[in-house]
Design an enzyme around this catalytic site. Structure first.
Site, PDB file in Angstrom:
ATOM      1  N   THR A 138       0.817  -1.211   0.000  1.00 24.35           N
ATOM      2  CA  THR A 138       0.000   0.000   0.000  1.00 24.35           C
ATOM      3  C   THR A 138       0.856   1.269   0.000  1.00 24.35           C
ATOM      4  O   THR A 138       1.884   1.336   0.668  1.00 24.35           O
ATOM      5  CB  THR A 138      -0.918  -0.004   1.240  1.00 24.35           C
ATOM      6  N   THR A 154      -6.591   0.477  -2.408  1.00 23.59           N
ATOM      7  CA  THR A 154      -7.381  -0.537  -3.099  1.00 23.59           C
ATOM      8  C   THR A 154      -6.884  -0.733  -4.532  1.00 23.59           C
ATOM      9  O   THR A 154      -6.827  -1.848  -5.033  1.00 23.59           O
ATOM     10  CB  THR A 154      -8.855  -0.077  -3.098  1.00 23.59           C
ATOM     11  N   GLU A 198      -3.912 -15.623   2.191  1.00 22.91           N
ATOM     12  CA  GLU A 198      -4.023 -14.527   3.161  1.00 22.91           C
ATOM     13  C   GLU A 198      -5.479 -14.351   3.616  1.00 22.91           C
ATOM     14  O   GLU A 198      -5.767 -14.211   4.809  1.00 22.91           O
ATOM     15  CB  GLU A 198      -3.511 -13.243   2.509  1.00 22.91           C
TER      16      GLU A 198
HETATM   17  C1  LIG Z   1      -3.674  -1.090  10.644  1.00 20.76           C
HETATM   18  C2  LIG Z   1      -3.435  -1.353   9.182  1.00 20.76           C
HETATM   19  C3  LIG Z   1      -2.443  -2.238   8.811  1.00 20.76           C
HETATM   20  C4  LIG Z   1      -2.152  -2.458   7.469  1.00 20.76           C
HETATM   21  N1  LIG Z   1      -1.090  -3.258   7.126  1.00 20.76           N
HETATM   22  C5  LIG Z   1      -0.668  -3.292   5.835  1.00 20.76           C
HETATM   23  C6  LIG Z   1       0.561  -3.938   5.479  1.00 20.76           C
HETATM   24  O1  LIG Z   1       1.244  -4.542   6.330  1.00 20.76           O
HETATM   25  N2  LIG Z   1       0.977  -3.859   4.186  1.00 20.76           N
HETATM   26  C7  LIG Z   1       0.260  -3.196   3.224  1.00 20.76           C
HETATM   27  O2  LIG Z   1       0.699  -3.175   2.073  1.00 20.76           O
HETATM   28  N3  LIG Z   1      -0.914  -2.585   3.528  1.00 20.76           N
HETATM   29  C8  LIG Z   1      -1.395  -2.611   4.795  1.00 20.76           C
HETATM   30  N4  LIG Z   1      -2.571  -1.947   5.125  1.00 20.76           N
HETATM   31  C9  LIG Z   1      -3.305  -1.240   4.081  1.00 20.76           C
HETATM   32  C10 LIG Z   1      -4.654  -1.845   3.731  1.00 20.76           C
HETATM   33  O3  LIG Z   1      -4.467  -3.002   2.952  1.00 20.76           O
HETATM   34  C11 LIG Z   1      -5.459  -0.751   3.019  1.00 20.76           C
HETATM   35  O4  LIG Z   1      -5.833   0.197   4.007  1.00 20.76           O
HETATM   36  C12 LIG Z   1      -6.633  -1.288   2.282  1.00 20.76           C
HETATM   37  O5  LIG Z   1      -6.207  -2.029   1.164  1.00 20.76           O
HETATM   38  C13 LIG Z   1      -7.564  -0.172   1.801  1.00 20.76           C
HETATM   39  O6  LIG Z   1      -6.841   0.822   1.117  1.00 20.76           O
HETATM   40  P1  LIG Z   1      -7.002   2.370   1.512  1.00 20.76           P
HETATM   41  O7  LIG Z   1      -6.882   2.477   2.992  1.00 20.76           O
HETATM   42  O8  LIG Z   1      -6.062   3.174   0.688  1.00 20.76           O
HETATM   43  O9  LIG Z   1      -8.486   2.711   1.126  1.00 20.76           O
HETATM   44  P2  LIG Z   1      -8.984   3.338  -0.265  1.00 20.76           P
HETATM   45  O10 LIG Z   1      -8.476   2.531  -1.404  1.00 20.76           O
HETATM   46  O11 LIG Z   1      -8.686   4.795  -0.258  1.00 20.76           O
HETATM   47  O12 LIG Z   1     -10.551   3.127  -0.126  1.00 20.76           O
HETATM   48  C14 LIG Z   1     -11.339   3.913   0.778  1.00 20.76           C
HETATM   49  C15 LIG Z   1     -12.746   3.342   0.843  1.00 20.76           C
HETATM   50  O13 LIG Z   1     -13.349   3.402  -0.455  1.00 20.76           O
HETATM   51  C16 LIG Z   1     -13.838   2.130  -0.822  1.00 20.76           C
HETATM   52  N5  LIG Z   1     -13.686   1.958  -2.278  1.00 20.76           N
HETATM   53  C17 LIG Z   1     -12.607   2.265  -3.048  1.00 20.76           C
HETATM   54  N6  LIG Z   1     -12.862   1.955  -4.327  1.00 20.76           N
HETATM   55  C18 LIG Z   1     -14.111   1.421  -4.370  1.00 20.76           C
HETATM   56  C19 LIG Z   1     -14.953   0.912  -5.407  1.00 20.76           C
HETATM   57  N7  LIG Z   1     -14.558   0.864  -6.681  1.00 20.76           N
HETATM   58  N8  LIG Z   1     -16.186   0.453  -5.077  1.00 20.76           N
HETATM   59  C20 LIG Z   1     -16.615   0.511  -3.792  1.00 20.76           C
HETATM   60  N9  LIG Z   1     -15.879   0.988  -2.781  1.00 20.76           N
HETATM   61  C21 LIG Z   1     -14.642   1.432  -3.063  1.00 20.76           C
HETATM   62  C22 LIG Z   1     -12.990   1.111  -0.055  1.00 20.76           C
HETATM   63  O14 LIG Z   1     -13.711  -0.087   0.104  1.00 20.76           O
HETATM   64  C23 LIG Z   1     -12.777   1.873   1.266  1.00 20.76           C
HETATM   65  O15 LIG Z   1     -13.867   1.641   2.115  1.00 20.76           O
HETATM   66  C24 LIG Z   1      -2.920  -1.790   6.467  1.00 20.76           C
HETATM   67  C25 LIG Z   1      -3.952  -0.920   6.841  1.00 20.76           C
HETATM   68  C26 LIG Z   1      -4.200  -0.692   8.179  1.00 20.76           C
HETATM   69  C27 LIG Z   1      -5.280   0.298   8.545  1.00 20.76           C
END
Ligand SMILES: Cc1cc2nc3c(=O)[nH]c(=O)nc-3n(C[C@H](O)[C@H](O)[C@H](O)COP(=O)(O)OP(=O)(O)OC[C@H]3O[C@@H](n4cnc5c(N)ncnc54)[C@H](O)[C@@H]3O)c2cc1C
Length: 386
Positions: free
Chosen positions: A124, A130, A244
């Site tokens: 990420t 996402t 996973e």
């Molecule tokens: C505590 C914690 C630990 C983590 N650990 C890791 C790690 O070790 N390594 C790593 O790589 N990542 C890690 N992550 C990242 C995690 O995988 C991401 O937070 C997750 O994939 C969502 O991405 P984002 O937060 O950028 O949300 P965004 O992509 O910004 O999305 C925000 C919201 O919009 C919604 N959304 C986006 N697009 C669509 C769509 N087309 N249709 C419907 N809804 C949509 C999503 O469902 C979400 O609810 C971690 C996150 C947290 C909070």
């Protein structure tokens, strides 16, 4: 009972016994201070549980995904926070399937012995959550090395890991036919990179997760540390995702069981109006509903794990397992907090901590909406929505 089920039962009993030596005060104290459970991770490593997926020829136990799921479920069921160390199991699929023999020989025996920690998985980025294919961290080949530049966010456990699996662009997005092409996976040895262009900064969150942001400023990674072929990294990461999802599903089932057992015990004991609150249907029914949801999700987790172990396609089942289990654990957490009344919010009951911790799995590593998008597109044959 088949021998295999007997094995799984023995694994569960052994893990539960180990976890019982880490009382709730231990987790409470760490949560308060946002400290890493170093002793717990060491104990799980020394007992061999964290390397259970590593084949015996490299020093692991050579067990399958059902065994790994049983380990993580028991960890969560004990009230512990397995997020401190689960990544070693999540990343194993990518390592076992795509690392070269030389890489496996170099790293796996040391990981199995606990001499090397593989707990960081950096995908990420601030502008690529996402939508992984929009990630910007680049890796440019220069002689015998790749030079990494960019930034990752939410790279959990980076401060408590020696190795980091990193996904970076080796060909810019505008120069590839498919946006998922041109990304590569690297096994970065952080011990040599820290202070040489690699910076790790902790992010404080509502849970004790040791998560961080990571900056790459001309970090050199030896070309030998490229995993598989250049440009195919996205596929390698995707490959590991079913495992996973199933493991997270198992962790959520463990959480749900903890909440249900905790709520039932409290409902039997707590007397209001001269009788146990558990005598009221208003208290019994939410517990029974949470139990039903957990058992149904548990069946899907088991089904997905069996398919995975038999090398059968299991994308829909893995995604459904993760989502149903995450919903069941959240339902159970909400029920448990409500059952405890005001004491549900008191630190010393541990309910509020577990409630916060289990909420994560609606968001990471994939948010609930995206699981629904997957099912709509790949199972229900609806037009792709993203
Ligand atoms: C505590 C914690 C630990 C983590 N650990 C890791 C790690 O070790 N390594 C790593 O790589 N990542 C890690 N992550 C990242 C995690 O995988 C991401 O937070 C997750 O994939 C969502 O991405 P984002 O937060 O950028 O949300 P965004 O992509 O910004 O999305 C925000 C919201 O919009 C919604 N959304 C986006 N697009 C669509 C769509 N087309 N249709 C419907 N809804 C949509 C999503 O469902 C979400 O609810 C971690 C996150 C947290 C909070």
């Amino acid at each position: 009972m088949s021998a295999r089920e007997q094995d799984l039962r023995e694994i569960r009993e052994a893990v539960a016994k180990l976890c019982a030596t880490f009382p709730m005060e231990y987790w409470r104290g760490l949560d308060r201070e946002r400290k890493y459970p170093t002793e717990f991770v060491r104990a799980l490593t020394e007992a061999g549980w964290l390397s259970c997926l590593i084949p015996e020829e490299y020093g692991g136990a050579g067990l399958g995904l059902r065994a790994a799921a049983a380990v993580l479920e028991e960890v969560q069921r004990s009230g512990a926070n397995g997020a401190a160390c689960h990544a070693q199991m999540y990343t194993m699929g990518t390592i076992l399937r795509h690392c070269s023999e030389a890489q496996k020989k170099t790293y796996l025996p040391k990981i199995a012995k606990g001499e090397l920690r593989l707990q960081a998985f950096a995908i990420t980025e601030p502008s690529a959550g996402t939508d992984t294919s929009s990630l910007r961290t680049s890796a440019v080949r220069k002689g015998n090395a790749y030079v990494l530049n960019g930034q990752k966010v939410w790279t959990s456990r980076a401060e408590h890991s020696d190795l980091m699996l990193v996904l970076a662009r080796t060909t810019p997005r505008e120069r590839v036919e498919k946006k998922t092409d041109g990304m590569s996976v690297f096994l970065l040895d952080m011990r040599t990179a820290l202070g040489r262009g690699l910076t790790v900064r902790p992010i404080r969150t509502m849970i004790n997760h040791a998560t961080t942001e990571v900056f790459f400023d001309d970090v050199a990674v030896p070309a030998d540390n490229l995993v598989g072929e250049e440009g195919r990294g996205f596929r390698y990461v995707l490959d590991g995702m079913n495992a996973e999802r199933i493991l997270i599903g198992a962790e959520c089932i463990g959480d749900a069981k903890w909440f249900i057992e905790k709520a039932s015990a409290y409902a039997r004991e707590r007397k209001v109006f001269g009788r146990p609150i558990g005598q009221n249907q208003g208290i019994q029914f939410p517990i029974a509903r949470a139990y039903m949801a957990m058992r149904a999700a548990e069946l899907m987790v088991e089904r997905a794990a069996v398919l995975y172990e038999s090398n059968e396609a299991c994308g829909p089942e893995s995604n459904m397992a993760k989502q149903l289990a995450a919903e069941a654990s959240w339902q159970a957490g909400d029920m448990c907090l409500q059952t405890h009344g005001g004491f549900g919010l008191a630190e010393e009951y541990d309910v509020e901590r577990k409630f916060r911790e289990t909420r994560l799995y609606q968001i990471a590593p994939i948010s609930t909406n995206l699981v629904l998008c997957y099912l709509a597109e790949h199972v229900l044959e609806l037009p792709r929505s993203y």
